[in-house]
Design an enzyme around this catalytic site. Structure first.
Site, PDB file in Angstrom:
ATOM      1  CE  LYS A 110      58.695  39.718  22.487  1.00  0.00           C
ATOM      2  NZ  LYS A 110      57.946  38.592  21.992  1.00  0.00           N
TER       3      LYS A 110
HETATM    4  C1  LIG Z   1      55.728  44.732  23.697  1.00  0.00           C
HETATM    5  C2  LIG Z   1      55.077  43.422  23.479  1.00  0.00           C
HETATM    6  N1  LIG Z   1      54.009  43.111  24.206  1.00  0.00           N
HETATM    7  C3  LIG Z   1      53.372  41.939  24.054  1.00  0.00           C
HETATM    8  C4  LIG Z   1      53.788  41.004  23.117  1.00  0.00           C
HETATM    9  C5  LIG Z   1      53.063  39.695  23.034  1.00  0.00           C
HETATM   10  O1  LIG Z   1      53.820  38.661  23.605  1.00  0.00           O
HETATM   11  P1  LIG Z   1      53.658  37.183  23.113  1.00  0.00           P
HETATM   12  O2  LIG Z   1      54.020  37.151  21.682  1.00  0.00           O
HETATM   13  O3  LIG Z   1      54.601  36.392  23.933  1.00  0.00           O
HETATM   14  O4  LIG Z   1      52.231  36.827  23.308  1.00  0.00           O
HETATM   15  C6  LIG Z   1      54.905  41.299  22.321  1.00  0.00           C
HETATM   16  C7  LIG Z   1      55.442  40.397  21.299  1.00  0.00           C
HETATM   17  O5  LIG Z   1      55.111  39.300  21.098  1.00  0.00           O
HETATM   18  C8  LIG Z   1      55.575  42.516  22.523  1.00  0.00           C
HETATM   19  O6  LIG Z   1      56.677  42.808  21.833  1.00  0.00           O
HETATM   20  N1  LIG Z   2      56.040  40.301  19.357  1.00  0.00           N
HETATM   21  C1  LIG Z   2      57.127  39.462  19.013  1.00  0.00           C
HETATM   22  C2  LIG Z   2      56.770  38.439  17.981  1.00  0.00           C
HETATM   23  C3  LIG Z   2      57.681  37.246  18.039  1.00  0.00           C
HETATM   24  O1  LIG Z   2      57.374  36.548  19.200  1.00  0.00           O
HETATM   25  P1  LIG Z   2      58.277  35.497  19.935  1.00  0.00           P
HETATM   26  O2  LIG Z   2      57.971  35.715  21.357  1.00  0.00           O
HETATM   27  O3  LIG Z   2      57.876  34.181  19.425  1.00  0.00           O
HETATM   28  O4  LIG Z   2      59.716  35.746  19.628  1.00  0.00           O
HETATM   29  C4  LIG Z   2      58.284  40.353  18.598  1.00  0.00           C
HETATM   30  O5  LIG Z   2      58.442  41.397  19.205  1.00  0.00           O
HETATM   31  O6  LIG Z   2      59.028  40.055  17.706  1.00  0.00           O
END
Ligand SMILES: Cc1ncc(COP(=O)(O)O)c(C=O)c1O
Ligand SMILES: N[C@@H](CCOP(=O)(O)O)C(=O)O
Length: 463
Positions: A110
């Site tokens: 993120k």
């Molecule tokens: C460590 C981790 N891996 C994978 C995901 C999945 O990613 P996305 O929500 O973009 O599919 C998340 C959160 O969403 C995450 O925090």
């Molecule tokens: N796994 C995510 C969930 C929120 O997803 P986002 O990519 O839409 O911000 C988190 O870690 O909060």
């Protein structure tokens, strides 16, 4: 570049306005009016660029209303906080390539987007003289990355809702130990989906959104997806010319944001053979791809808690393309979901889905087994989310394909699962040392829209 809504109800917007709008005011998600195709010559020229140069080359196509020198400075500043010179390095282990996305301040993928978005918000607000109140939902990683992206910034307050007791202890501490006056953590008694639903409802309350200048840090914000497109290109350049194999990306998936960024890279012409969508037991997206079954179930807690999500918000962006960019069909699909708890798909639609995606749902024992096996065979520690993606890559990749697995978090964020799998505690990166001794601040509440709205109003008025 102009931005439109998946639901077709807004006039085209500039990039700046799209970033500030977050969720489209008609309840849809914003997308660029068109996705430009990148020529072979441009791809070849991009191959040699540094991460920051590549980020500039890609993002400037979509953010064409930010002066190039300003955009370049924003990108350089955002990635100066990363601890690896390559920003997102790729390492080969056991036949798969691991794309390490966890070298930013909060040790998860993120940071790649939220360091940039924090700086972008600050830049846009300085120009307009306005204030912004960010409201976000997190299952653990978006929250801390967003908080670290905007802590202490002028003209910004941030409110992050997380599901009480459902993140890892480190994830919770990474959020609640940031006690800057502009940071507000709310632990809601409920699930991540409850938190995300409250956030979306607040954004859809247009009078409230306007009066309180709400801003979005979740992947409903197009800038999040855009920044994540970059590392698909970067990793592909590092891997594709090593052999003649076709490249597939394996992506541990929750809210469909990260894999949608890969889909955008594919639409731009990056030669990605398939996107492997890996889920834990919260597998609505795997059921969709494998069985055409997109029906709501109940969230179960797993060892990969950031992916304990039922309703993936970015799926709507993909549906827009599956429905040949017809907003009426997107609106109908969401009306069907609200009415029947499911969306149905034709055989032709499912054939198109399967031409792009393969999927695997990985259970908790399989996740722990892969962590243990990888550690034993290579000494490399996977976090449980990454392990879900690695398992999908090992099971779904053919002999003519090379898998790149997105390593979405550092194992130290999920120490309990890693220790359970390997019998060893993951080493603590310097940013986590002593975190349990820091003072913390967090408000615990019911997952109740009105209570949370009231809290936001009070805190905004008090500053
Ligand atoms: C460590 C981790 N891996 C994978 C995901 C999945 O990613 P996305 O929500 O973009 O599919 C998340 C959160 O969403 C995450 O925090
Ligand atoms: N796994 C995510 C969930 C929120 O997803 P986002 O990519 O839409 O911000 C988190 O870690 O909060």
């Amino acid at each position: 570049m102009k931005y439109i809504s998946t639901r077709g109800g807004i006039a085209p917007l500039s990039f700046r306005d799209a970033v500030m709008m977050g969720l489209a005011t008609d309840g849809g998600l914003l997308l660029p009016e068109s996705i430009p195709a990148i020529s072979r010559e441009t791809l070849a020229a991009w191959q040699k660029l540094s991460y920051q140069e590549l980020a500039f080359a890609i993002i400037s196509i979509y953010a064409d209303d930010i002066p190039p020198a300003d955009l370049k400075a924003l990108i350089d500043r955002s990635y100066a906080t990363f601890t690896h010179p390559d920003i997102t390095p790729v390492v080969a282990k056991n036949g798969v390539e691991i794309l390490e996305l966890f070298h930013g301040p909060t040790l998860a993928f993120k940071d790649v987007a939220l360091q940039l978005l924090g700086n972008l918000f600050e830049y846009l607000l300085k120009e307009s003289g306005k204030k912004l109140n960010i409201i976000g939902a997190t299952s653990g990683d978006t929250g801390s990355a967003a908080i670290h992206g905007v802590r202490g910034k002028e003209n910004i307050n941030i409110f992050i809702l997380h599901p009480l007791g459902k993140t890892s202890p480190i994830q919770a501490m990474q959020m609640t130990t940031v006690t800057d006056p502009n940071v507000h953590n709310i632990a809601a008694r409920g699930t991540f989906d409850d938190c995300q639903n409250i956030v979306k409802t607040l954004f859809n309350d247009l009078a409230f959104k306007e009066e309180y200048s709400l801003g979005a840090v979740n992947s409903i914000n197009w800038a999040r997806v855009l920044a994540q497109v970059v590392y698909y290109f970067y990793a592909w350049f590092r891997v594709a010319d090593q052999g003649k194999k076709k490249v597939v990306f394996s992506v541990p998936t929750g809210n469909f944001g990260d894999i949608f960024a890969g889909y955008v890279a594919k639409l731009m012409g990056l030669p990605i053979d398939k996107l492997l969508l890996a889920t834990n037991e919260n597998n609505i997206l795997s059921r969709f791809i494998n069985d055409g079954d997109y029906s709501l179930g109940h969230v179960v807690p797993t060892v990969s808690p950031s992916m304990d999500i039922q309703l993936a918000s970015n799926f709507e962006r993909y549906l827009y393309y599956l429905y040949d960019q017809d907003p009426a069909r997107v609106r109908n699909a969401f009306a069907e979901l609200a009415r029947d708890g499911r969306i149905s798909f034709s055989k032709n639609e499912m054939d198109r889905v399967r031409a792009e995606f393969l999927s695997l749902s990985v259970n908790q024992q399989e996740t722990l087994d892969i962590i243990a096996r990888f550690h034993k065979e290579t000494g490399y520690l996977l976090d449980p989310h990454t392990a879900v993606g690695v398992k999908a890559a090992l099971d779904l990749t053919g002999p003519d394909q090379q898998a790149i697995c997105l390593a979405t978090a550092h194992p130290a964020k999920f120490g309990e699962a890693v220790t359970r799998a390997t019998g060893q505690d993951p080493p603590f990166p310097p940013s986590l040392v002593g975190i349990d001794k820091l003072p913390s601040r967090c408000e615990t509440m019911d997952a109740d829209l009105e209570q949370i709205k009231q809290f936001v109003k009070e805190k905004v008025k008090a500053r």
